[in-house]
Design an enzyme around this catalytic site. Structure first.
Site, mmCIF file in Angstrom:
data_model
loop_
_atom_site.group_PDB
_atom_site.id
_atom_site.type_symbol
_atom_site.label_atom_id
_atom_site.label_comp_id
_atom_site.label_asym_id
_atom_site.label_seq_id
_atom_site.Cartn_x
_atom_site.Cartn_y
_atom_site.Cartn_z
ATOM 1 N N HIS A 175 45.494 34.443 -4.439
ATOM 2 C CA HIS A 175 44.226 34.555 -5.165
ATOM 3 C C HIS A 175 43.686 35.951 -4.868
ATOM 4 O O HIS A 175 43.452 36.292 -3.712
ATOM 5 C CB HIS A 175 43.247 33.486 -4.711
ATOM 6 C CG HIS A 175 41.856 33.713 -5.212
ATOM 7 N ND1 HIS A 175 40.743 33.348 -4.498
ATOM 8 C CD2 HIS A 175 41.384 34.278 -6.342
ATOM 9 C CE1 HIS A 175 39.656 33.679 -5.177
ATOM 10 N NE2 HIS A 175 40.028 34.253 -6.290
ATOM 11 N N SER A 211 37.676 30.076 2.517
ATOM 12 C CA SER A 211 36.693 29.275 1.787
ATOM 13 C C SER A 211 37.301 28.642 0.532
ATOM 14 O O SER A 211 36.755 27.699 -0.017
ATOM 15 C CB SER A 211 35.486 30.134 1.415
ATOM 16 O OG SER A 211 35.894 31.204 0.586
ATOM 17 N N GLU A 212 38.443 29.161 0.072
ATOM 18 C CA GLU A 212 39.125 28.607 -1.102
ATOM 19 C C GLU A 212 40.270 27.671 -0.723
ATOM 20 O O GLU A 212 41.147 27.400 -1.532
ATOM 21 C CB GLU A 212 39.668 29.738 -1.987
ATOM 22 C CG GLU A 212 38.607 30.555 -2.668
ATOM 23 C CD GLU A 212 37.811 29.806 -3.726
ATOM 24 O OE1 GLU A 212 38.045 28.602 -3.960
ATOM 25 O OE2 GLU A 212 36.931 30.439 -4.319
ATOM 26 N N HIS A 217 41.416 39.581 -6.758
ATOM 27 C CA HIS A 217 40.363 39.987 -7.683
ATOM 28 C C HIS A 217 40.806 41.238 -8.437
ATOM 29 O O HIS A 217 40.192 42.297 -8.308
ATOM 30 C CB HIS A 217 39.071 40.251 -6.914
ATOM 31 C CG HIS A 217 38.515 39.038 -6.256
ATOM 32 N ND1 HIS A 217 37.185 38.884 -5.995
ATOM 33 C CD2 HIS A 217 39.090 37.891 -5.812
ATOM 34 C CE1 HIS A 217 36.978 37.723 -5.417
ATOM 35 N NE2 HIS A 217 38.123 37.114 -5.293
ATOM 36 N N GLY A 256 39.791 37.684 -1.748
ATOM 37 C CA GLY A 256 41.089 37.069 -1.975
ATOM 38 C C GLY A 256 41.540 36.204 -0.818
ATOM 39 O O GLY A 256 40.940 36.197 0.260
ATOM 40 N N ASN A 257 42.603 35.473 -1.062
ATOM 41 C CA ASN A 257 43.206 34.632 -0.043
ATOM 42 C C ASN A 257 44.613 34.276 -0.478
ATOM 43 O O ASN A 257 44.931 34.291 -1.656
ATOM 44 C CB ASN A 257 42.363 33.382 0.238
ATOM 45 C CG ASN A 257 41.789 32.794 -1.022
ATOM 46 O OD1 ASN A 257 42.504 32.162 -1.777
ATOM 47 N ND2 ASN A 257 40.512 33.020 -1.281
ATOM 48 N N THR A 307 38.964 32.819 6.629
ATOM 49 C CA THR A 307 37.753 33.233 5.940
ATOM 50 C C THR A 307 37.192 34.471 6.642
ATOM 51 O O THR A 307 37.234 34.566 7.867
ATOM 52 C CB THR A 307 36.713 32.098 5.896
ATOM 53 O OG1 THR A 307 35.668 32.465 5.016
ATOM 54 C CG2 THR A 307 36.145 31.756 7.261
ATOM 55 N N GLY A 308 36.734 35.421 5.859
ATOM 56 C CA GLY A 308 36.101 36.616 6.418
ATOM 57 C C GLY A 308 37.055 37.661 6.944
ATOM 58 O O GLY A 308 36.625 38.746 7.314
ATOM 59 N N HIS A 322 35.543 35.494 -11.210
ATOM 60 C CA HIS A 322 35.916 35.201 -9.825
ATOM 61 C C HIS A 322 37.258 35.770 -9.390
ATOM 62 O O HIS A 322 37.449 36.026 -8.217
ATOM 63 C CB HIS A 322 35.879 33.698 -9.595
ATOM 64 C CG HIS A 322 36.186 33.294 -8.201
ATOM 65 N ND1 HIS A 322 35.448 33.701 -7.114
ATOM 66 C CD2 HIS A 322 37.177 32.519 -7.695
ATOM 67 C CE1 HIS A 322 35.964 33.192 -6.005
ATOM 68 N NE2 HIS A 322 37.011 32.465 -6.333
#
Length: 184
Positions: free
Chosen positions: A92, A72-73, A94, A28-29, A44-45, A155
């Site tokens: 975002h 990354s998104e 999951h 997620g982000n 990221t990460g 996704h």
């Protein structure tokens, strides 16, 4: 209700997503619009449930000079902000029940939450595209032009709102709607 500066609000929302089981580890982000030219995005990460305000990455909405440590998104977030000036935050995640329903060819039905809990209208589906790709960013942003929630096949899901709190609440309720849609 999320309190504090924007950096802290995004970190707190990530912790709530993790506590609700909607993200694991670095899944997620999230992002929040700072002004008409900039936003903050999760790194990221980073472990989404353990982020701090200091972990957030500032990015210009025109996408120039995006730091490598940005999510990354980040393209998806920037594309939504460019198309929707009314959007102040993006989540975002999951959500497992939402993803399970989507695999069965179904989407959460927000009407099942009742009138007091409907914080988004209809839910739309976005076909699978590679994570972080430009085509995913453009397709998801186009899907979100007149709705507040979409499911990214295989996704995750994306919700938007005027504030971090409203985008987060929509994600939490999207998963609740999926639970009610799938039944016992």
């Amino acid at each position: 209700m999320l309190a504090g500066d924007l950096h802290t609000q995004v970190a707190a929302a990530g912790a709530r997503l993790a506590a609700a089981g909607l993200v694991r580890h670095s899944e997620g982000n999230l992002s929040v619009r700072i002004d008409g030219c900039r936003c903050l995005v999760t790194p990221t990460g980073g472990v989404t449930g353990r982020l701090t305000g200091a972990d957030m990455v500032e990015v210009t909405l025109d996408g120039t000079g995006v730091p490598q440590r940005a999510s990354s998104e980040v393209r998806l977030h920037l594309e939504v902000y460019r198309r929707r000036p009314d959007v102040g935050a993006i989540v975002h995640a999951h959500p497992p029940r939402v993803l399970r329903l989507a695999r069965d060819g179904r989407l959460p039905d927000p009407r099942l939450l009742g009138p007091g809990h409907q914080v988004f209208g209809r839910v739309v589906e976005v076909p699978y595209y590679e994570e972080g790709s430009t085509i995913l960013a453009k397709t998801a942003a186009a899907a979100l032009v007149d709705v507040s929630a979409c499911v990214l096949l295989d996704h995750g899901a994306v919700t938007i709102g005027g504030t971090v709190e409203s985008a987060l609440r929509r994600m939490l309720n999207l998963e609740r709607a999926a639970v009610r849609t799938s039944g016992p």
